[in-house]
Each structure stands twice: as structure tokens, then as C-alpha cells.
Write an enzyme that holds these catalytic residues in place. Structure first.
Site, PDB file in Angstrom:
ATOM      1  CB  SER A 114      31.323  50.774  34.131  1.00 23.50           C
ATOM      2  OG  SER A 114      30.166  51.583  34.015  1.00 23.50           O
ATOM      3  CE1 TYR A 150      33.215  52.261  28.951  1.00 23.34           C
ATOM      4  CE2 TYR A 150      31.257  51.808  30.243  1.00 23.34           C
ATOM      5  CZ  TYR A 150      32.554  52.265  30.162  1.00 23.34           C
ATOM      6  OH  TYR A 150      33.178  52.719  31.287  1.00 23.34           O
TER       7      TYR A 150
HETATM    8  N1  LIG Z   1      34.092  58.582  34.147  1.00 20.46           N
HETATM    9  C1  LIG Z   1      33.083  57.751  34.362  1.00 20.46           C
HETATM   10  O1  LIG Z   1      31.898  58.183  34.468  1.00 20.46           O
HETATM   11  C2  LIG Z   1      33.348  56.273  34.499  1.00 20.46           C
HETATM   12  C3  LIG Z   1      32.322  55.487  35.085  1.00 20.46           C
HETATM   13  C4  LIG Z   1      32.540  54.123  35.235  1.00 20.46           C
HETATM   14  C5  LIG Z   1      33.725  53.555  34.834  1.00 20.46           C
HETATM   15  N2  LIG Z   1      34.697  54.318  34.247  1.00 20.46           N
HETATM   16  C6  LIG Z   1      35.926  53.637  33.849  1.00 20.46           C
HETATM   17  O2  LIG Z   1      36.990  54.188  34.615  1.00 20.46           O
HETATM   18  C7  LIG Z   1      38.225  54.050  33.905  1.00 20.46           C
HETATM   19  C8  LIG Z   1      38.939  55.392  33.889  1.00 20.46           C
HETATM   20  O3  LIG Z   1      38.100  56.311  33.208  1.00 20.46           O
HETATM   21  P1  LIG Z   1      38.165  57.884  33.462  1.00 20.46           P
HETATM   22  O4  LIG Z   1      36.751  58.329  33.524  1.00 20.46           O
HETATM   23  O5  LIG Z   1      39.089  58.205  34.556  1.00 20.46           O
HETATM   24  O6  LIG Z   1      38.763  58.344  32.039  1.00 20.46           O
HETATM   25  P2  LIG Z   1      39.736  59.541  31.612  1.00 20.46           P
HETATM   26  O7  LIG Z   1      39.621  60.697  32.548  1.00 20.46           O
HETATM   27  O8  LIG Z   1      39.440  59.776  30.156  1.00 20.46           O
HETATM   28  O9  LIG Z   1      41.204  58.923  31.761  1.00 20.46           O
HETATM   29  C9  LIG Z   1      41.594  57.830  30.962  1.00 20.46           C
HETATM   30  C10 LIG Z   1      43.039  57.461  31.264  1.00 20.46           C
HETATM   31  O10 LIG Z   1      43.350  56.285  30.510  1.00 20.46           O
HETATM   32  C11 LIG Z   1      44.486  56.524  29.661  1.00 20.46           C
HETATM   33  N3  LIG Z   1      44.296  55.733  28.444  1.00 20.46           N
HETATM   34  C12 LIG Z   1      43.265  55.799  27.572  1.00 20.46           C
HETATM   35  N4  LIG Z   1      43.459  54.948  26.554  1.00 20.46           N
HETATM   36  C13 LIG Z   1      44.633  54.320  26.791  1.00 20.46           C
HETATM   37  C14 LIG Z   1      45.388  53.349  26.089  1.00 20.46           C
HETATM   38  N5  LIG Z   1      44.997  52.867  24.902  1.00 20.46           N
HETATM   39  N6  LIG Z   1      46.551  52.914  26.621  1.00 20.46           N
HETATM   40  C15 LIG Z   1      46.996  53.422  27.811  1.00 20.46           C
HETATM   41  N7  LIG Z   1      46.318  54.340  28.513  1.00 20.46           N
HETATM   42  C16 LIG Z   1      45.169  54.799  28.001  1.00 20.46           C
HETATM   43  C17 LIG Z   1      44.501  58.052  29.470  1.00 20.46           C
HETATM   44  O11 LIG Z   1      45.784  58.595  29.208  1.00 20.46           O
HETATM   45  P3  LIG Z   1      46.409  58.724  27.697  1.00 20.46           P
HETATM   46  O12 LIG Z   1      45.347  59.343  26.846  1.00 20.46           O
HETATM   47  O13 LIG Z   1      47.654  59.545  27.843  1.00 20.46           O
HETATM   48  O14 LIG Z   1      46.738  57.321  27.285  1.00 20.46           O
HETATM   49  C18 LIG Z   1      44.043  58.524  30.846  1.00 20.46           C
HETATM   50  O15 LIG Z   1      45.126  58.501  31.749  1.00 20.46           O
HETATM   51  C19 LIG Z   1      37.853  53.511  32.524  1.00 20.46           C
HETATM   52  O16 LIG Z   1      38.096  52.124  32.493  1.00 20.46           O
HETATM   53  C20 LIG Z   1      36.368  53.812  32.405  1.00 20.46           C
HETATM   54  O17 LIG Z   1      35.727  52.916  31.540  1.00 20.46           O
HETATM   55  C21 LIG Z   1      34.549  55.671  34.077  1.00 20.46           C
END
Ligand SMILES: NC(=O)c1ccc[n+]([C@@H]2O[C@H](COP(=O)([O-])OP(=O)(O)OC[C@H]3O[C@@H](n4cnc5c(N)ncnc54)[C@H](OP(=O)(O)O)[C@@H]3O)[C@@H](O)[C@H]2O)c1
Length: 257
Positions: A138, A148
Site C-alpha cells: 500500500s 497497518y
Molecule cells: N482498498 C484499498 O484502498 C487498498 C489500498 C491499498 C492496499 N490495499 C491492500 O489490497 C489488498 C486487497 O484489499 P481489498 O481492498 O481488495 O480488500 P477486500 O475487498 O476487503 O478483499 C479482501 C479479500 O481478502 C480475503 N481475506 C481477508 N482476510 C483473509 C484471510 N485471513 N485469509 C484468506 N483470505 C482473506 C477476503 O475474502 P474472505 O473474507 O472470504 O476471506 C477477500 O477476498 C489488501 O492487502 C489491502 O491491504 C487495499
């Protein structure tokens, strides 16, 4: 035909990786905790793109979950050519507001799982002399902002260091540092997003296209989008104390995760 394994494939950035890689003709191994959702996603991608899709239910906050995914990554009969370590989440609140158990769960998913799965995949890929690994960090990695950001700073440092160690092996490693993306992330963490200006939001599909282009160019760090490249350029020249002040005031309730 190549195979990609994506953790956290069912929502947000992981789902965008799955759509794009499926459209490009890669077979997929989809990993998350919710089996029903994984199966629905697998059926849809198979029907739309004619690719083979496996589902692997695993909680990456547990040793069993990490071991199950590592075993799949090292299966010599079914090699994985691309690993996307994407699963992650945020905890709402500042340091000491968040229960220690939740902090440790975050370290397990963001750092320990990434370390162990990268190791499993990289070893197998090095033996074959080719492969790619994308570890989703991130832009929070580059500013002093809570646990985080600290966990994501670890992802960037680890990935770039490992990429250097494996240079010439045929295995490419890249840290991906997105800004704000509209996903389930903020809602799951109970964070409001009303105060985030519209221009700061990135499109998940464009982000993934940019990340994959950076991987093919051999970059070890991808910061998709000119807006965030410029912001991170500013961060580099801003004094650390000032940056800490701005960063801890902004975006903790709403902030870039
Ligand atoms: N959205 C943002 O603004 C943003 C910005 C920078 C970086 N990121 C990073 O991008 C990545 C993806 O985030 P996102 O925004 O796409 O989040 P999201 O929409 O909440 O999706 C999270 C995914 O991870 C899975 N997950 C969560 N905890 C898990 C666990 N303990 N074991 C296995 N799977 C798990 C969830 O499925 P289940 O609940 O079914 O397990 C879901 O498929 C993360 O690493 C986040 O830190 C996000």
C-alpha cells in the site's frame, strides 16, 4: 497454459486480478475463507473464459491455512507460475485502540503468510527457472501511520530485498503499492470513506493492468497511477516529522489503507 494463484480473490483488488488473468487465458487457483463465494467466482470465470479454476478455502491468519496454500504452491504436478499475495484487511483505530489479538492477526496475514507463501512459491519457481510473485502492499508503507502502514512497509522492504537476492534466477518479485481503491476493505473495517476526495480513488481493473505491465517490465515496486506517483515523490522530500504529523491527523478514520 500458465496458472496463477491469488489470495483474497473474492473481492476488490484480488477479484480484479482474477478477472484480468482469466481474460488473458490463465488457469486460476482462488484462495479466500468463504467457500461459497469462491465456488461462485470459479464457476463464473470458468464459464466466461473457458479456463480451469480451482478453489482453496484457507484462513491465512492460521498456520493450517498458510500450510494448505504453501502445499498447493509446491505441488510439482501442478506448478503455479504467478502468485499474487493480496489477502489483507484493516483494523479501525489508532495504536492501543486496537486489541493486540487483532494486531497479531494482521501481522500473520500481511507478513507471516506473505513470507511463507513467497518462500514456497519462489523455491519451486527457482527450480523451474521462471515465475512471478506480486505482493500487495500500500502507499501507506511510505508514511508513518500505525501498524497497518508498518506491516505494508515490511511487505515492500521484504519483496524488494528478495527480488534482488533472486535476480538472474528467472523469478520476478514485485511489491504493489496502491492508493485508495473502492473495494470491501473500508466497509469490512468499519471505516467511513465520505471524507476521501473523489480524485484519490483508483479503479481496481486499471490498477491491475498497470501492475501486470510493471511486472512484465521487471519492476520490483509498482505504484500505479500518476497521481500517486507524484504524491509519493512529494513524500520522499517532505521532512519525516512533518509527514508524521500530517499522516497521523489524516486518514486514520478514513485513511488510505
Ligand atoms: N482498498 C484499498 O484502498 C487498498 C489500498 C491499498 C492496499 N490495499 C491492500 O489490497 C489488498 C486487497 O484489499 P481489498 O481492498 O481488495 O480488500 P477486500 O475487498 O476487503 O478483499 C479482501 C479479500 O481478502 C480475503 N481475506 C481477508 N482476510 C483473509 C484471510 N485471513 N485469509 C484468506 N483470505 C482473506 C477476503 O475474502 P474472505 O473474507 O472470504 O476471506 C477477500 O477476498 C489488501 O492487502 C489491502 O491491504 C487495499
Amino acid at each position: 497454459m500458465t496458472t496463477a494463484l491469488i489470495t483474497g480473490s473474492t473481492a476488490g483488488i484480488g477479484a480484479a486480478f482474477a478477472r484480468r488473468l482469466a481474460a488473458d487465458g490463465h488457469d486460476l487457483v482462488l484462495v479466500a475463507r468463504d467457500t461459497k463465494r469462491l465456488r461462485e467466482q470459479a464457476t463464473e470465470l470458468h464459464d466466461r473464459h473457458g479456463i480451469e479454476v480451482e478453489v482453496l478455502t484457507a484462513d491465512l491468519a492460521t498456520d493450517q491455512g498458510i500450510e494448505a496454500v504453501a502445499a498447493r504452491l509446491t505441488d510439482p504436478r501442478n506448478p503455479v507460475d504467478l502468485l499474487v499475495n493480496n489477502a489483507g484487511f484493516g483494523n479501525k483505530g489508532r495504536y492501543l485502540d486496537v486489541p493486540m489479538a487483532d494486531e497479531l492477526r494482521m501481522l500473520k496475514v500481511h507478513c507471516e503468510a506473505v513470507l511463507r507463501l513467497t518462500g514456497a512459491a519462489a523455491e519451486a519457481m527457482r527450480t523451474r527457472g521462471r515465475g512471478g510473485i506480486v505482493n500487495v502492499a500500500s502507499v501507506a508503507a511510505f508514511v508513518p501511520r500505525g501498524t497497518y502502514g508498518a506491516s505494508k512497509a515490511w511487505v515492500v522492504q521484504f519483496t524488494q530485498g528478495a527480488a534482488r537476492d533472486l535476480a538472474g534466477s528467472g523469478v520476478r518479485l514485485m511489491a504493489l503499492a496502491p492508493g485508495f481503491v473502492r473495494t470491501e476493505f473500508h466497509q469490512r473495517a468499519g471505516m467511513g470513506t465520505d471524507n476521501i476526495p473523489g480524485w484519490m480513488w483508483l479503479d481496481a481493473d486499471k490498477l491491475v493492468a498497470s501492475a501486470l505491465a510493471d511486472l512484465s517490465r521487471g519492476k520490483t515496486l509498482s505504484i500505479p497511477d500518476p497521481r500517486y506517483k507524484a504524491l509519493m515523490g512529494l513524500v520522499k522530500v517532505t521532512p519525516r516529522a512533518l509527514l508524521g504529523g500530517i499522516s497521523s491527523r489524516t486518514g486514520r478514520k478514513y485513511g488510505p489503507q
